[in-house]
Design a protein around this motif. Structure first.
Motif, PDB file in Angstrom:
ATOM      1  N   ASN A   8       0.836  -1.193   0.000  1.00  0.00           N
ATOM      2  CA  ASN A   8       0.000   0.000   0.000  1.00  0.00           C
ATOM      3  C   ASN A   8       0.871   1.243   0.000  1.00  0.00           C
ATOM      4  OD1 ASN A   8      -1.784   2.068   0.463  1.00  0.00           O
ATOM      5  ND2 ASN A   8      -2.333   1.437   2.522  1.00  0.00           N
ATOM      6  N   TYR A   9       0.694   2.079  -1.032  1.00  0.00           N
ATOM      7  CA  TYR A   9       1.353   3.381  -1.084  1.00  0.00           C
ATOM      8  C   TYR A   9       0.277   4.462  -1.122  1.00  0.00           C
ATOM      9  CZ  TYR A   9       5.981   1.423  -2.241  1.00  0.00           C
ATOM     10  OH  TYR A   9       7.172   0.764  -2.215  1.00  0.00           O
ATOM     11  N   SER A  10      -0.319   4.786   0.024  1.00  0.00           N
ATOM     12  CA  SER A  10      -1.236   5.917   0.127  1.00  0.00           C
ATOM     13  C   SER A  10      -2.261   5.946  -0.995  1.00  0.00           C
ATOM     14  CB  SER A  10      -0.455   7.236   0.142  1.00  0.00           C
ATOM     15  OG  SER A  10      -1.331   8.336   0.301  1.00  0.00           O
ATOM     16  N   ASN A  11      -3.233   5.046  -0.936  1.00  0.00           N
ATOM     17  CA  ASN A  11      -4.334   4.930  -1.891  1.00  0.00           C
ATOM     18  C   ASN A  11      -3.946   4.289  -3.218  1.00  0.00           C
ATOM     19  OD1 ASN A  11      -6.557   6.116  -0.367  1.00  0.00           O
ATOM     20  ND2 ASN A  11      -5.369   8.009  -0.501  1.00  0.00           N
ATOM     21  N   LEU A  33     -10.160   2.526  -9.202  1.00  0.00           N
ATOM     22  CA  LEU A  33      -9.781   2.092 -10.541  1.00  0.00           C
ATOM     23  C   LEU A  33      -8.858   0.896 -10.388  1.00  0.00           C
ATOM     24  CD1 LEU A  33      -9.854   2.742 -13.624  1.00  0.00           C
ATOM     25  CD2 LEU A  33      -7.802   4.127 -13.260  1.00  0.00           C
ATOM     26  N   LEU A  34      -9.274  -0.251 -10.912  1.00  0.00           N
ATOM     27  CA  LEU A  34      -8.490  -1.469 -10.796  1.00  0.00           C
ATOM     28  C   LEU A  34      -7.899  -1.840 -12.148  1.00  0.00           C
ATOM     29  CD1 LEU A  34      -9.077  -4.608  -8.753  1.00  0.00           C
ATOM     30  CD2 LEU A  34      -8.765  -4.913 -11.210  1.00  0.00           C
ATOM     31  N   TYR A  35      -6.582  -2.032 -12.159  1.00  0.00           N
ATOM     32  CA  TYR A  35      -5.855  -2.399 -13.372  1.00  0.00           C
ATOM     33  C   TYR A  35      -5.295  -3.803 -13.198  1.00  0.00           C
ATOM     34  CZ  TYR A  35      -2.086  -2.381 -16.892  1.00  0.00           C
ATOM     35  OH  TYR A  35      -1.249  -2.691 -17.933  1.00  0.00           O
ATOM     36  N   VAL A  36      -5.540  -4.665 -14.177  1.00  0.00           N
ATOM     37  CA  VAL A  36      -5.026  -6.031 -14.117  1.00  0.00           C
ATOM     38  C   VAL A  36      -3.691  -6.080 -14.854  1.00  0.00           C
ATOM     39  CG1 VAL A  36      -5.432  -8.447 -14.712  1.00  0.00           C
ATOM     40  CG2 VAL A  36      -7.338  -7.005 -13.983  1.00  0.00           C
ATOM     41  N   TYR A  37      -2.646  -6.410 -14.096  1.00  0.00           N
ATOM     42  CA  TYR A  37      -1.301  -6.477 -14.678  1.00  0.00           C
ATOM     43  C   TYR A  37      -1.027  -7.859 -15.258  1.00  0.00           C
ATOM     44  CZ  TYR A  37       3.643  -5.297 -15.184  1.00  0.00           C
ATOM     45  OH  TYR A  37       4.881  -5.033 -15.695  1.00  0.00           O
ATOM     46  N   SER A  38      -1.460  -8.887 -14.559  1.00  0.00           N
ATOM     47  CA  SER A  38      -1.366 -10.244 -15.090  1.00  0.00           C
ATOM     48  C   SER A  38      -2.509 -11.066 -14.510  1.00  0.00           C
ATOM     49  CB  SER A  38      -0.014 -10.890 -14.745  1.00  0.00           C
ATOM     50  OG  SER A  38       0.135 -11.053 -13.354  1.00  0.00           O
ATOM     51  N   SER A  81      -2.519  -7.108  -9.677  1.00  0.00           N
ATOM     52  CA  SER A  81      -3.359  -5.964 -10.033  1.00  0.00           C
ATOM     53  C   SER A  81      -2.922  -4.750  -9.233  1.00  0.00           C
ATOM     54  CB  SER A  81      -4.835  -6.260  -9.763  1.00  0.00           C
ATOM     55  OG  SER A  81      -5.061  -6.475  -8.385  1.00  0.00           O
ATOM     56  N   ILE A  82      -3.244  -3.579  -9.757  1.00  0.00           N
ATOM     57  CA  ILE A  82      -2.973  -2.315  -9.076  1.00  0.00           C
ATOM     58  C   ILE A  82      -4.302  -1.602  -8.893  1.00  0.00           C
ATOM     59  CG2 ILE A  82      -1.802  -0.084  -9.181  1.00  0.00           C
ATOM     60  CD1 ILE A  82       0.317  -1.380 -10.934  1.00  0.00           C
ATOM     61  N   LEU A  83      -4.544  -1.119  -7.681  1.00  0.00           N
ATOM     62  CA  LEU A  83      -5.795  -0.452  -7.360  1.00  0.00           C
ATOM     63  C   LEU A  83      -5.522   0.986  -6.947  1.00  0.00           C
ATOM     64  CD1 LEU A  83      -8.914  -1.031  -6.846  1.00  0.00           C
ATOM     65  CD2 LEU A  83      -8.265  -1.160  -4.433  1.00  0.00           C
ATOM     66  N   LEU A  84      -6.211   1.922  -7.582  1.00  0.00           N
ATOM     67  CA  LEU A  84      -6.147   3.329  -7.200  1.00  0.00           C
ATOM     68  C   LEU A  84      -7.452   3.698  -6.514  1.00  0.00           C
ATOM     69  CD1 LEU A  84      -3.836   3.199  -9.306  1.00  0.00           C
ATOM     70  CD2 LEU A  84      -4.515   5.484 -10.068  1.00  0.00           C
ATOM     71  N   ASN A  85      -7.367   4.103  -5.250  1.00  0.00           N
ATOM     72  CA  ASN A  85      -8.540   4.583  -4.509  1.00  0.00           C
ATOM     73  C   ASN A  85      -8.670   6.085  -4.676  1.00  0.00           C
ATOM     74  OD1 ASN A  85      -9.821   2.368  -3.438  1.00  0.00           O
ATOM     75  ND2 ASN A  85      -8.734   2.429  -1.495  1.00  0.00           N
ATOM     76  N   GLU A 151      -3.794  11.302 -12.653  1.00  0.00           N
ATOM     77  CA  GLU A 151      -3.735  10.631 -13.958  1.00  0.00           C
ATOM     78  C   GLU A 151      -4.808   9.547 -14.037  1.00  0.00           C
ATOM     79  OE1 GLU A 151       0.033   9.314 -15.525  1.00  0.00           O
ATOM     80  OE2 GLU A 151       1.098  10.822 -14.367  1.00  0.00           O
ATOM     81  N   GLY A 152      -4.978   8.803 -12.942  1.00  0.00           N
ATOM     82  CA  GLY A 152      -6.009   7.776 -12.918  1.00  0.00           C
ATOM     83  C   GLY A 152      -7.397   8.363 -13.061  1.00  0.00           C
TER      84      GLY A 152
END
Length: 272
Positions: A8-11, A33-38, A81-85, A151-152
């Protein structure tokens, strides 16, 4: 035994698992926003399936529960996955800086809670720039993280203008604690109309609710709270008068000095 790894890096969150397929039933407290990396994710909503594969992402609206199945990549057996809150405070700041006139009046809240965003250059570049930090000993600074959240947000807004109606809906469903909001925002130059909007109330409703929690008017409460903080900064943390004044939202030194002396019986400079 399933092996999960969260960073977790701050949201901004990384989720990695090395396991069999995983089914989750999650509450969504913040827009994200959820991004699937693999691997792959299968969202279920009203008996409809929304599949998000590697290189794609999905905007998920807050305030409901979703069912999702995570599938590991067939070759590597890894799901990442990477999640941006997008927390409410971040959205309020963005809304305030952009100005209401920048948002489309025709935007209408979608009935669906999940918006799939296909692979695009702006999507790829955003998440490819984030991913290396999860395997690095370096920690990204707050300014960089805030820039990535913006950006997200751009990725989401560019995908569908109707999302504006969900992201920046500060009306009754988002009604929040008055004093909690005031404590976080008393140093900003907000009009009564803005304070009402940001707390999910009409102007009349805001004033009526404020009378229930304070004997002061909102304007007088803000001045007193600013003075209290300025006094703390000057007397105990040895701030310069001009620095303390600016930090709490005052703009005019002579006005600040006068009301400070009325409150504490001495000039701000003497308080140091």
């Amino acid at each position: 035994m399933e092996d999960r790894h969260f960073i977790n890096y701050s949201n901004i969150f990384l989720n990695m698992k090395v396991s069999e397929d995983t089914i989750c039933d999650l509450g969504i407290p913040e827009h994200c926003l959820l991004y699937v990396y693999s691997g792959q994710v299968d969202f279920r909503e009203d008996n409809h399936s929304i599949i998000v594969s590697a290189g794609e992402c999905a905007f998920i609206r807050k305030g409901h529960r979703i069912k999702m199945t995570k599938y590991s990549d067939k070759n590597t057996q890894v799901y990442q996955s990477i999640l941006l809150n997008f927390p409410r405070k971040f959205l309020l700041e963005y809304y305030r800086h952009q100005g209401k006139d920048k948002f489309p009046e025709t935007a209408r809240r979608s009935k669906t809670s999940i918006l799939k965003i296909p692979s695009r250059p702006d999507v790829t570049s955003l998440f490819e720039s984030i991913f290396p930090y999860f395997s690095s000993s370096d920690t990204p600074d707050k300014e960089w993280l805030d820039m990535k959240l913006k950006e997200g947000l751009y990725v989401v807004l560019k995908s569908n203008a109707n999302v504006y109606a969900s992201l920046f809906d500060f009306t009754e469903p988002w009604k929040i604690d008055l004093m909690g909001f005031m404590e976080e925002n008393y140093m900003y130059d907000l009009s009564m109309e803005e304070l009402a909007t940001y707390t999910g109330r009409s102007l009349t409703g805001f004033k009526n609710d404020f009378r229930k929690v304070s004997e002061l008017t909102p304007q007088k409460w803000i001045i007193r709270r600013r003075l209290e903080t300025a006094h703390e900064l000057i007397a105990k943390q040895h701030y310069k008068v001009s620095e303390a004044m600016m930090n709490v939202g005052f703009k005019n030194l002579s006005h600040f000095s006068r009301i400070y002396k009325e409150a504490y019986g001495l000039a701000p400079s003497a308080g140091r």
